[in-house]
Design a protein around this motif. Structure first.
Motif, PDB file in Angstrom:
ATOM      1  N   UNK A 377       0.831  -1.205   0.000  1.00 52.49           N
ATOM      2  CA  UNK A 377       0.000   0.000   0.000  1.00 52.49           C
ATOM      3  C   UNK A 377       0.866   1.255   0.000  1.00 52.49           C
ATOM      4  N   UNK A 378       1.941   1.202   0.739  1.00 51.33           N
ATOM      5  CA  UNK A 378       2.857   2.346   0.758  1.00 51.33           C
ATOM      6  C   UNK A 378       3.418   2.621  -0.641  1.00 51.33           C
ATOM      7  N   UNK A 379       3.694   1.534  -1.360  1.00 53.85           N
ATOM      8  CA  UNK A 379       4.236   1.679  -2.715  1.00 53.85           C
ATOM      9  C   UNK A 379       3.208   2.364  -3.628  1.00 53.85           C
ATOM     10  N   UNK A 380       1.956   1.970  -3.480  1.00 50.44           N
ATOM     11  CA  UNK A 380       0.906   2.583  -4.304  1.00 50.44           C
ATOM     12  C   UNK A 380       0.705   4.049  -3.919  1.00 50.44           C
ATOM     13  N   UNK A 381       0.674   4.310  -2.615  1.00 51.26           N
ATOM     14  CA  UNK A 381       0.533   5.709  -2.174  1.00 51.26           C
ATOM     15  C   UNK A 381       1.680   6.570  -2.685  1.00 51.26           C
ATOM     16  N   UNK A 382       2.882   6.022  -2.639  1.00 53.06           N
ATOM     17  CA  UNK A 382       4.051   6.787  -3.090  1.00 53.06           C
ATOM     18  C   UNK A 382       3.911   7.135  -4.574  1.00 53.06           C
ATOM     19  N   UNK A 383       3.407   6.191  -5.351  1.00 48.94           N
ATOM     20  CA  UNK A 383       3.229   6.467  -6.778  1.00 48.94           C
ATOM     21  C   UNK A 383       2.155   7.533  -6.992  1.00 48.94           C
ATOM     22  N   UNK A 384       1.118   7.471  -6.195  1.00 50.31           N
ATOM     23  CA  UNK A 384       0.076   8.500  -6.309  1.00 50.31           C
ATOM     24  C   UNK A 384       0.628   9.883  -5.969  1.00 50.31           C
ATOM     25  N   UNK A 385       1.409   9.929  -4.884  1.00 48.02           N
ATOM     26  CA  UNK A 385       1.985  11.206  -4.469  1.00 48.02           C
ATOM     27  C   UNK A 385       2.949  11.751  -5.507  1.00 48.02           C
ATOM     28  N   UNK A 386       3.592  10.826  -6.244  1.00 52.93           N
ATOM     29  CA  UNK A 386       4.544  11.246  -7.264  1.00 52.93           C
ATOM     30  C   UNK A 386       3.843  11.634  -8.567  1.00 52.93           C
ATOM     31  N   UNK A 387       2.500  11.593  -8.548  1.00 60.13           N
ATOM     32  CA  UNK A 387       1.766  12.055  -9.722  1.00 60.13           C
ATOM     33  C   UNK A 387       1.368  10.956 -10.693  1.00 60.13           C
ATOM     34  N   UNK A 388       1.575   9.702 -10.318  1.00 62.06           N
ATOM     35  CA  UNK A 388       1.191   8.586 -11.202  1.00 62.06           C
ATOM     36  C   UNK A 388      -0.332   8.601 -11.385  1.00 62.06           C
ATOM     37  N   UNK A 389      -0.768   8.755 -12.620  1.00 65.56           N
ATOM     38  CA  UNK A 389      -2.216   8.832 -12.877  1.00 65.56           C
ATOM     39  C   UNK A 389      -2.849   7.445 -13.008  1.00 65.56           C
ATOM     40  N   UNK A 390      -2.036   6.419 -13.114  1.00 63.76           N
ATOM     41  CA  UNK A 390      -2.575   5.063 -13.274  1.00 63.76           C
ATOM     42  C   UNK A 390      -1.876   4.083 -12.333  1.00 63.76           C
ATOM     43  N   UNK A 391      -1.983   4.350 -11.032  1.00 66.42           N
ATOM     44  CA  UNK A 391      -1.265   3.490 -10.071  1.00 66.42           C
ATOM     45  C   UNK A 391      -1.940   2.128  -9.948  1.00 66.42           C
ATOM     46  N   UNK A 392      -1.210   1.130  -9.441  1.00 64.58           N
ATOM     47  CA  UNK A 392      -1.811  -0.194  -9.249  1.00 64.58           C
ATOM     48  C   UNK A 392      -2.896  -0.146  -8.187  1.00 64.58           C
TER      49      UNK A 392
END
Ligand SMILES: [Zn+2]
Length: 504
Positions: A377-392
């Motif tokens: 979950x932390x990995x997904x949150x980190x991607x969201x925070x980094x602006x990933x528009x299509x996170x897992x």
């Protein structure tokens, strides 16, 4: 709006705004009910009272009554309240209101009933070295546990280590465990490990591996007969795969030239294989590409850790049908690399979980489940925070519980026998108390198991229908004798390895 996963499927939330499944009723929220009850055999009559003292008569049917049953079998579903009937060591029925003449009754009214946890990789010989290396790195582990202690193990130390590890597993709800056993300094060491597993009553996969030496050059160990002795083991102990302990080969890490003969020795006797790959910097050598060039990869192999594999290697595992084992806690402690839960999911591989080393890792599966759950979950949150528009998608607690049970069974080659509470499977069952202060009042059964529980909730454990733990106590274990066995083995080992035991 709250979004919850349904019991029997993977259907996604209809709101379209998130990855969560649809909201459920309060009844489903607590412990979702199956669409179809399944009964493999119809039993009519009146159940008898349980025996005093928690003992159960051998061979007698057991009725686990009135529990919240998580079968984890999507065809069977889960039940807010149901019974599980065990006959002849197997689950014969799962449904509400079973009457069973002559069955021993276990009251599960304050319990969650679930499949036992399945560990796919643990070095059980280290059971007498628990918490010896709480601050150590992987290099420290190799120097201390393997070269200093392992090289000096005598067969009785192997017996004690395996025995402690097995009893600890049962005590914490792990009913099946792969013993990744690389302590075979002589064939007598091997016999001791096999005996300990048998004596403990745990369901085990004995993965036969190399010796330990003071310089790490296992292939030069004088007394070792690895890997050829696996032919004797097959004949002497494992002539049938239809028994509580089954045979694998634990392939060493090293060059393809060292690994390939061990793969061959395994396949010559029809044993499946388990191997550590993708560990730290050493794991970046493209080993699986090299083994694949020799056509050595197959669906009979479990790959452990996989933290630093390249994309080609991941595709090779997927294409050849291999299974994987993530030991998330130790991977974060010792620098193996990021536990590759998301990578496995991306590749369409459902991981199993493992404790690995009790020298610095807790022996229970609650810690393992929470580790990979929070990291993913932390990995997904980190991607969201980094602006990933299509996170897992975020992992769900149900998926994590499946990794800890049925996916473990698959990696241990036992998915037809265990891993779900399916009628016809062997009765490896745990009863988890919901009337403890860490979970009461209960609001979500799967959530309670994965996010809140610990070994203190493990009330009752059955393995192949035999009651191994009851009312929170292991059955038939003499703790005074056990304590003596552990202390004597530890003290002997420290003396033989010339290590002072400071204890603090
Ligand atoms: Zn390991």
């Amino acid at each position: 709006m709250m979004h919850l996963r349904s019991s029997v499927g993977d259907s996604l939330c209809s709101c379209g705004a998130c990855n969560s499944p649809p909201a459920l009723s309060r009844r489903q929220f607590l412990c979702t009910t199956a669409a179809t009850a399944v009964a493999a055999s119809t039993v009519v009559g009146t159940a008898s009272a349980q025996q005093p003292g928690g003992a159960t008569a051998p061979g007698r049917a057991i009725l686990i009554k009135g529990g919240c049953v998580l079968t984890l079998d999507r065809a069977v579903g889960d039940f807010e309240q149901a019974d599980v009937l065990v006959e002849g060591g197997k689950i014969s029925a799962v449904r509400p209101n079973i009457s069973a003449p002559n069955a021993e009754v276990i009251d599960a009214s304050r319990m969650i009933v679930a499949p036992g946890f399945v560990d796919t990789h643990r070095h059980m010989w280290q059971g007498i070295l628990r918490n010896v290396l709480p601050d150590g790195s992987l290099d420290d582990y190799i120097a201390t546990v393997q070269k200093t202690f392992g090289a000096k193990y005598v067969p009785d130390d192997v017996y004690a280590g395996d025995y402690f590890s097995a009893l600890g597993a049962i005590d914490s709800g792990v009913t099946c465990i792969l013993d990744w056993s690389h302590i075979h300094n002589t064939p007598e060491h091997t016999d001791a490990a096999v005996k300990a597993l048998g004596d403990s009553g745990v369901r085990a996969v004995f993965a036969y591996g190399n010796a330990q030496t003071v310089d790490g050059r296992w292939w030069e160990a004088k007394g070792s007969k690895f890997p050829s002795d696996i032919a004797r083991l097959r004949k002497q102990y494992f002539s049938s795969d239809d028994q509580l302990v089954t045979l694998y080969l634990a392939a060493p890490s090293g060059s393809p030239e060292q690994i390939l003969p061990t793969f061959k020795a395994a396949r010559d006797v029809g044993a499946r294989i388990t191997i550590h790959v993708g560990v730290g910097e050493r794991g970046r050598s493209g080993l699986l590409e090299k083994l694949n060039a020799e056509k050595a990869l197959g669906s009979d192999t479990t790959y452990i850790h996989c933290c630093t594999l390249n994309d080609t290697e991941w595709k090779l595992i997927k294409d050849t049908g291999g299974t994987i084992s993530i030991a998330g806690y130790v991977e974060t402690l010792m620098g193996h690399g990021n536990p590759p839960t998301q990578k496995a999911i991306d590749m369409g591989i459902r991981p199993s979980l493992s404790v690995d080393v009790e020298t610095s890792v807790p022996n229970d599966f609650f810690a393992q489940m929470r580790t990979i759950f929070s990291l993913q979950k932390n990995e997904v949150w980190a991607r969201r925070l980094a602006g990933d528009k299509n996170p897992p998608k975020f992992l769900t607690v149900r998926e994590v519980l499946e990794f800890a049970t049925i996916e473990g069974a698959r990696a241990n080659g036992l998915e037809r026998k265990i891993g779900t509470l399916t009628p016809g499977k062997d009765a490896d069952i745990i009863l988890l108390r919901t009337d403890r202060l860490n979970v009461m009042p209960m609001n979500n059964a799967v959530g309670a198991v994965v996010t809140s529980m610990g070994p203190q909730n493990v009330d009752t454990v059955l393995i192949a229908g035999k009651v191994m733990k009851r009312n929170g106590q292991l059955v038939g274990v003499d703790f005074e004798r056990l304590t003596r066995l552990g202390n004597e083995a530890r003290d002997r080992l420290y003396a033989n390895a010339n290590v002072k035991n400071a204890r603090i």
